[in-house]
Design a protein around this motif. Structure first.
Motif, mmCIF file in Angstrom:
data_model
loop_
_atom_site.group_PDB
_atom_site.id
_atom_site.type_symbol
_atom_site.label_atom_id
_atom_site.label_comp_id
_atom_site.label_asym_id
_atom_site.label_seq_id
_atom_site.Cartn_x
_atom_site.Cartn_y
_atom_site.Cartn_z
ATOM 1 N N LEU A 204 95.157 62.402 11.514
ATOM 2 C CA LEU A 204 95.512 62.681 10.121
ATOM 3 C C LEU A 204 94.616 63.782 9.560
ATOM 4 O O LEU A 204 93.402 63.778 9.782
ATOM 5 C CB LEU A 204 95.358 61.420 9.259
ATOM 6 C CG LEU A 204 96.107 60.167 9.719
ATOM 7 C CD1 LEU A 204 95.741 58.985 8.823
ATOM 8 C CD2 LEU A 204 97.609 60.399 9.702
ATOM 9 N N SER A 205 95.213 64.709 8.857
ATOM 10 C CA SER A 205 94.440 65.762 8.195
ATOM 11 C C SER A 205 95.337 66.516 7.235
ATOM 12 O O SER A 205 96.528 66.696 7.485
ATOM 13 C CB SER A 205 93.844 66.734 9.217
ATOM 14 O OG SER A 205 93.233 67.825 8.554
ATOM 15 N N ILE B 95 99.587 73.338 15.749
ATOM 16 C CA ILE B 95 100.306 73.400 17.026
ATOM 17 C C ILE B 95 99.336 73.616 18.186
ATOM 18 O O ILE B 95 99.447 72.955 19.235
ATOM 19 C CB ILE B 95 101.361 74.530 16.991
ATOM 20 C CG1 ILE B 95 102.374 74.279 15.858
ATOM 21 C CG2 ILE B 95 102.079 74.632 18.329
ATOM 22 C CD1 ILE B 95 103.123 72.963 15.981
ATOM 23 N N GLU B 96 98.386 74.498 17.999
ATOM 24 C CA GLU B 96 97.388 74.766 19.048
ATOM 25 C C GLU B 96 96.584 73.505 19.368
ATOM 26 O O GLU B 96 96.351 73.161 20.534
ATOM 27 C CB GLU B 96 96.450 75.883 18.597
ATOM 28 C CG GLU B 96 95.428 76.305 19.637
ATOM 29 C CD GLU B 96 94.467 77.355 19.106
ATOM 30 O OE1 GLU B 96 93.519 77.692 19.832
ATOM 31 O OE2 GLU B 96 94.669 77.830 17.970
ATOM 32 N N PHE B 97 96.181 72.794 18.316
ATOM 33 C CA PHE B 97 95.417 71.559 18.498
ATOM 34 C C PHE B 97 96.265 70.500 19.198
ATOM 35 O O PHE B 97 95.803 69.822 20.127
ATOM 36 C CB PHE B 97 94.947 71.052 17.127
ATOM 37 C CG PHE B 97 94.250 69.720 17.167
ATOM 38 C CD1 PHE B 97 93.065 69.547 17.859
ATOM 39 C CD2 PHE B 97 94.791 68.621 16.506
ATOM 40 C CE1 PHE B 97 92.418 68.320 17.902
ATOM 41 C CE2 PHE B 97 94.164 67.393 16.537
ATOM 42 C CZ PHE B 97 92.969 67.243 17.241
ATOM 43 N N VAL C 58 103.237 64.991 22.270
ATOM 44 C CA VAL C 58 102.624 64.875 20.943
ATOM 45 C C VAL C 58 103.675 65.230 19.893
ATOM 46 O O VAL C 58 104.342 66.264 19.998
ATOM 47 C CB VAL C 58 101.408 65.817 20.810
ATOM 48 C CG1 VAL C 58 100.817 65.725 19.407
ATOM 49 C CG2 VAL C 58 100.352 65.478 21.853
ATOM 50 N N HIS C 59 103.837 64.379 18.914
ATOM 51 C CA HIS C 59 104.795 64.612 17.834
ATOM 52 C C HIS C 59 104.038 65.074 16.588
ATOM 53 O O HIS C 59 103.124 64.377 16.119
ATOM 54 C CB HIS C 59 105.582 63.335 17.523
ATOM 55 C CG HIS C 59 106.325 62.797 18.712
ATOM 56 N ND1 HIS C 59 107.576 63.247 19.075
ATOM 57 C CD2 HIS C 59 105.979 61.852 19.633
ATOM 58 C CE1 HIS C 59 107.976 62.605 20.168
ATOM 59 N NE2 HIS C 59 107.019 61.756 20.524
ATOM 60 N N VAL C 60 104.409 66.226 16.070
ATOM 61 C CA VAL C 60 103.749 66.782 14.889
ATOM 62 C C VAL C 60 104.635 66.556 13.667
ATOM 63 O O VAL C 60 105.790 66.977 13.640
ATOM 64 C CB VAL C 60 103.485 68.292 15.056
ATOM 65 C CG1 VAL C 60 102.840 68.862 13.794
ATOM 66 C CG2 VAL C 60 102.595 68.541 16.267
ATOM 67 N N ILE C 61 104.096 65.877 12.678
ATOM 68 C CA ILE C 61 104.805 65.629 11.418
ATOM 69 C C ILE C 61 104.002 66.296 10.314
ATOM 70 O O ILE C 61 102.852 65.937 10.074
ATOM 71 C CB ILE C 61 104.929 64.112 11.132
ATOM 72 C CG1 ILE C 61 105.628 63.407 12.293
ATOM 73 C CG2 ILE C 61 105.677 63.878 9.821
ATOM 74 C CD1 ILE C 61 105.577 61.905 12.211
ATOM 75 N N ARG C 62 104.582 67.276 9.662
ATOM 76 C CA ARG C 62 103.819 68.005 8.648
ATOM 77 C C ARG C 62 104.680 68.348 7.444
ATOM 78 O O ARG C 62 105.906 68.368 7.520
ATOM 79 C CB ARG C 62 103.224 69.280 9.240
ATOM 80 C CG ARG C 62 104.237 70.270 9.786
ATOM 81 C CD ARG C 62 103.532 71.479 10.370
ATOM 82 N NE ARG C 62 104.476 72.415 10.975
ATOM 83 C CZ ARG C 62 104.118 73.539 11.560
ATOM 84 N NH1 ARG C 62 102.843 73.855 11.630
ATOM 85 N NH2 ARG C 62 105.020 74.338 12.084
#
Length: 310
Positions: free
Chosen positions: A54-55, A62-64, A76-80
């Motif tokens: 969380l941040s 995306i890089e992280f 890895v699922h990115v929700i932003r």
């Protein structure tokens, strides 16, 4: 994170029972000192442990995420979202007045900055600038473009502030309904110094004062007789009754916990804190004040980075 790393180093039995690890404020992985701790924990956690990060301020999401996926060999699922429920309003406080320099996602208000910079100038210098501006207008010249403050204006921004300045600011925030307020200072000593300047201020009602006093008495009762009479304990317990407190890494853990609970109950109106104070839904503040936009990062003094500010 440091505690979890220590458990992983020791091979603690508890690790076998962990199914999920939630990393809050994961942007600390960019910290020059603590970042390695986060990296080690992520790498060392067993494959069967699921991870949530969380941040609100990670710049390279995306890089992280790509690094996480390659390290753990998992998708890895990115929700932003770019939506902020409560837009931030940015002001400069100068000459006992607030000057707006930005609202939400709008651009920088150059006029507000110039007016604030002018308010910090000595009266004689302010008059000279006004006369110069009038002459320029009479000749049909346009207003000067935005430039970095220098000289007396620059030094004025960096002043720590006197007792009169801080008292006026706190009273102003109280009148404008901007409490509770967190004042971030990047020095433990400075937090205590400024809070000490306000010993004549009482921001709590009689009911709030009694509630804060009762909770501080309960807190002291949990300490040994020697610890309960430490100057730090006595000072903080007296301070919170007036709705003022400090929070930094040099305090006893039980005192930090007491301050956090009282702040969440709206019994502390002004909190002077270092970066160790975690803002969030449980620590609601109507305003945040920075007494400086420069900090010492262990090597040198530098300006705050965007992620540190937000």
């Amino acid at each position: 994170t440091e505690i979890l790393r220590s458990m992983l180093y020791r091979g603690a039995d508890l690790i076998r029972d962990i199914e999920w690890v939630i990393f809050d404020e994961v942007h600390y992985i960019n910290d020059s000192e603590r970042g390695v701790v986060w990296e080690e924990v992520i790498i060392m956690l067993p494959d069967y442990v699921n991870l949530i990060f969380l941040s609100a301020t990670t710049p390279n999401t995306i890089e992280f995420s790509d690094w996480i996926g390659k390290t753990k060999k998992k998708p890895v699922h990115v929700i932003r979202t770019n939506y902020r429920p409560v837009p931030l309003s940015h002001h400069l406080y100068a000459g006992n007045k607030l000057y707006k320099i930005m609202e939400g996602t709008s651009g920088f208000f150059e006029k507000g900055y110039k007016e604030a910079a002018k308010a910090l100038l000595p009266a004689s210098e302010r008059d000279k600038k006004q006369q110069g501006a009038k002459k320029g207008q009479s000749r049909g010249n346009s207003a000067p473009s935005f430039r970095k403050a220098s000289g007396s204006a620059q030094s004025a921004w960096q002043q720590a502030g006197s007792r009169q300045n801080w008292t006026a600011l706190i009273k102003f925030l109280d009148r404008e309904g901007l409490m509770p307020t967190v004042v971030f200072s990047f020095s433990k000593k400075k937090c205590e110094e400024i809070a000490g300047m306000l010993r004549t201020l009482d921001l709590n009602t009689a009911v709030e004062k009694n509630a804060a006093r009762a909770f501080s008495i309960q807190t002291r009762a949990r300490l040994s007789p020697n610890d309960a009479n430490l100057p730090q304990v006595i000072t903080i317990c007296e301070m919170v009754q007036r709705g003022i407190a400090v929070h930094h890494g040099g305090m006893l853990p039980i005192l930090k916990e007491m301050v956090e609970i009282l702040f969440s109950r709206n019994l502390i109106k002004v909190l002077f804190a270092t970066e160790t104070f975690a803002m969030g839904v449980n620590m609601p503040a109507r305003a945040v004040v920075f007494n400086s936009i420069r900090k010492h990062d262990g090597t040198k003094f530098r300006f705050l980075e965007p992620g540190e500010y937000t």
